[in-house]
Scaffold this active site. Structure first.
Site, PDB file in Angstrom:
ATOM      1  N   SER A 139      61.720  -8.833 -53.761  1.00  0.00           N
ATOM      2  CA  SER A 139      63.136  -8.693 -54.128  1.00  0.00           C
ATOM      3  C   SER A 139      63.860  -9.967 -53.718  1.00  0.00           C
ATOM      4  CB  SER A 139      63.726  -7.500 -53.366  1.00  0.00           C
ATOM      5  OG  SER A 139      65.136  -7.535 -53.432  1.00  0.00           O
ATOM      6  N   TYR A 152      65.031  -2.209 -45.414  1.00  0.00           N
ATOM      7  CA  TYR A 152      64.484  -2.497 -46.750  1.00  0.00           C
ATOM      8  C   TYR A 152      64.310  -4.019 -46.924  1.00  0.00           C
ATOM      9  CZ  TYR A 152      64.280  -3.054 -51.829  1.00  0.00           C
ATOM     10  OH  TYR A 152      63.901  -3.410 -53.113  1.00  0.00           O
TER      11      TYR A 152
HETATM   12  N1  LIG Z   1      65.895  -1.675 -58.764  1.00  0.00           N
HETATM   13  C1  LIG Z   1      66.143  -2.863 -58.239  1.00  0.00           C
HETATM   14  O1  LIG Z   1      67.271  -3.381 -58.312  1.00  0.00           O
HETATM   15  C2  LIG Z   1      65.040  -3.634 -57.561  1.00  0.00           C
HETATM   16  C3  LIG Z   1      65.285  -4.975 -57.247  1.00  0.00           C
HETATM   17  C4  LIG Z   1      64.296  -5.711 -56.635  1.00  0.00           C
HETATM   18  C5  LIG Z   1      63.097  -5.126 -56.330  1.00  0.00           C
HETATM   19  N2  LIG Z   1      62.870  -3.823 -56.630  1.00  0.00           N
HETATM   20  C6  LIG Z   1      61.578  -3.258 -56.281  1.00  0.00           C
HETATM   21  O2  LIG Z   1      60.937  -2.826 -57.457  1.00  0.00           O
HETATM   22  C7  LIG Z   1      60.052  -1.748 -57.168  1.00  0.00           C
HETATM   23  C8  LIG Z   1      60.342  -0.589 -58.107  1.00  0.00           C
HETATM   24  O3  LIG Z   1      61.643  -0.115 -57.841  1.00  0.00           O
HETATM   25  P1  LIG Z   1      62.524   0.680 -58.904  1.00  0.00           P
HETATM   26  O4  LIG Z   1      63.851   0.076 -58.897  1.00  0.00           O
HETATM   27  O5  LIG Z   1      61.781   0.834 -60.161  1.00  0.00           O
HETATM   28  O6  LIG Z   1      62.667   2.066 -58.139  1.00  0.00           O
HETATM   29  P2  LIG Z   1      62.418   3.583 -58.616  1.00  0.00           P
HETATM   30  O7  LIG Z   1      62.854   3.786 -60.014  1.00  0.00           O
HETATM   31  O8  LIG Z   1      63.021   4.386 -57.534  1.00  0.00           O
HETATM   32  O9  LIG Z   1      60.844   3.697 -58.588  1.00  0.00           O
HETATM   33  C9  LIG Z   1      60.103   3.645 -57.406  1.00  0.00           C
HETATM   34  C10 LIG Z   1      58.749   4.250 -57.692  1.00  0.00           C
HETATM   35  O10 LIG Z   1      57.973   4.207 -56.487  1.00  0.00           O
HETATM   36  C11 LIG Z   1      57.282   5.432 -56.360  1.00  0.00           C
HETATM   37  N3  LIG Z   1      57.005   5.690 -54.949  1.00  0.00           N
HETATM   38  C12 LIG Z   1      57.885   5.748 -53.917  1.00  0.00           C
HETATM   39  N4  LIG Z   1      57.244   6.049 -52.780  1.00  0.00           N
HETATM   40  C13 LIG Z   1      55.931   6.177 -53.088  1.00  0.00           C
HETATM   41  C14 LIG Z   1      54.772   6.496 -52.350  1.00  0.00           C
HETATM   42  N5  LIG Z   1      54.817   6.751 -51.034  1.00  0.00           N
HETATM   43  N6  LIG Z   1      53.580   6.544 -52.994  1.00  0.00           N
HETATM   44  C15 LIG Z   1      53.504   6.299 -54.326  1.00  0.00           C
HETATM   45  N7  LIG Z   1      54.567   5.992 -55.089  1.00  0.00           N
HETATM   46  C16 LIG Z   1      55.773   5.944 -54.474  1.00  0.00           C
HETATM   47  C17 LIG Z   1      58.203   6.485 -56.985  1.00  0.00           C
HETATM   48  O11 LIG Z   1      57.464   7.572 -57.523  1.00  0.00           O
HETATM   49  P3  LIG Z   1      57.324   8.998 -56.767  1.00  0.00           P
HETATM   50  O12 LIG Z   1      58.693   9.396 -56.327  1.00  0.00           O
HETATM   51  O13 LIG Z   1      56.711   9.868 -57.819  1.00  0.00           O
HETATM   52  O14 LIG Z   1      56.376   8.749 -55.646  1.00  0.00           O
HETATM   53  C18 LIG Z   1      58.830   5.700 -58.127  1.00  0.00           C
HETATM   54  O15 LIG Z   1      58.105   5.859 -59.330  1.00  0.00           O
HETATM   55  C19 LIG Z   1      60.286  -1.408 -55.702  1.00  0.00           C
HETATM   56  O16 LIG Z   1      59.291  -2.035 -54.908  1.00  0.00           O
HETATM   57  C20 LIG Z   1      61.636  -2.027 -55.412  1.00  0.00           C
HETATM   58  O17 LIG Z   1      61.794  -2.334 -54.051  1.00  0.00           O
HETATM   59  C21 LIG Z   1      63.817  -3.066 -57.246  1.00  0.00           C
END
Ligand SMILES: NC(=O)c1ccc[n+]([C@@H]2O[C@H](COP(=O)([O-])OP(=O)(O)OC[C@H]3O[C@@H](n4cnc5c(N)ncnc54)[C@H](OP(=O)(O)O)[C@@H]3O)[C@@H](O)[C@H]2O)c1
Length: 244
Positions: A139, A152
């Protein structure tokens, strides 16, 4: 790195950026496997992406990870790409949140420890292939943190450093190591934040382009400008990101 003909595991592929990656990799003619904790969500996602396979796995559970590994070994022996995408973010004040201790453990284990352990578990499979990739989603907050999510941000910084160091260890092997640095993306993680966000599909397309170009660090959209500002005027970058 070629972006077709791979066998790709995407953690957290049931929603958000992971789901967009699953769609993009499937469209580009790859075998896609997604994992996550919520079976119903995974099943729905796999149904919406032609040819996508789902394996339930909580990456923080050693037992689930061993099951995932053995499923991959028997059903997907050609696995050659791991995308460490699963993650969670809590926004809280460390001194005011009554459940802070539990939340800290959960954030660190999901965003860092589990990803490192999963990587170690799956590297022997990746190394069997002639060309493989380890792709870690960090990130912009790994470099310029925000006030509301200190743990985080620290886990993302840890993954950024781990990614760089394991790249050194894997030099001369078949495994290329990539870091993806997304900006603020429109997913469940950022729900309720009334600011400009990038659609997850745009992130996925940028990831594929970055892999094709063999960019070790794939900076997406405004992250490029943010890192440039941080290089010359770190105080300005901090004031942009602190309230974000
Ligand atoms: N959204 C942003 O602005 C942003 C920016 C920079 C980086 N990121 C990074 O991008 C990645 C994806 O984030 P997102 O925004 O797409 O979030 P999201 O929509 O909340 O998706 C996160 C995913 O991680 C899974 N997950 C969480 N805990 C888990 C566990 N213990 N075991 C297996 N799966 C798990 C969840 O599925 P379940 O609930 O089914 O387990 C969900 O599908 C993350 O690493 C986040 O830090 C996001």
């Amino acid at each position: 790195m070629q972006t077709s003909g791979n066998t790709v595991l995407i953690t957290g592929g049931g929603s958000g950026i992971g789901f967009a990656l699953a769609q993009a990799f499937a469209e580009a003619d790859n075998t896609v496997i997604i994992c996550g904790r919520d079976e119903a969500k995974l099943t729905r996602a796999a149904r919406d992406v032609p040819g996508c396979h789902a394996i339930r796995c909580d990456i923080t559970s050693d037992q689930d990870v061993q099951h995932l590994r053995s499923e991959l070994e028997t059903r997907f022996p050609s696995l050659n790409m791991l995308i460490n995408n699963a993650g969670l973010q809590y926004n809280y004040r460390l001194t005011e949140e009554p459940n802070a201790l539990e939340m800290i453990d959960e954030e660190i284990s999901t965003n860092f420890t589990a990803q490192v352990k999963l990587t170690v578990n799956l590297l022997p499979l990746l190394r069997r292939q002639e060309r493989s990739a380890l792709v870690n989603i960090t990130s912009a907050l790994s470099v310029v943190p925000k006030e509301s999510a200190p743990v985080y941000c620290a886990t993302k910084a840890a993954m950024r450093v781990f990614t760089k160091a394991i790249r050194y260890q894997l030099e001369g092997t078949s495994v290329k190591v990539f870091e993806v640095v997304p900006p603020l993306v429109d997913t469940a993680m950022t729900q309720g934040r009334d600011v400009r966000k990038v659609p997850p599909a745009r992130v996925a397309q940028a990831v594929l382009r970055g892999l094709e170009a063999n960019k070790k660090e794939i900076r997406i959209a405004m992250v490029k400008a943010l890192f440039a500002i941080n290089y010359v005027m770190p105080g300005v970058a901090s004031s942009i990101m602190r309230p974000s």
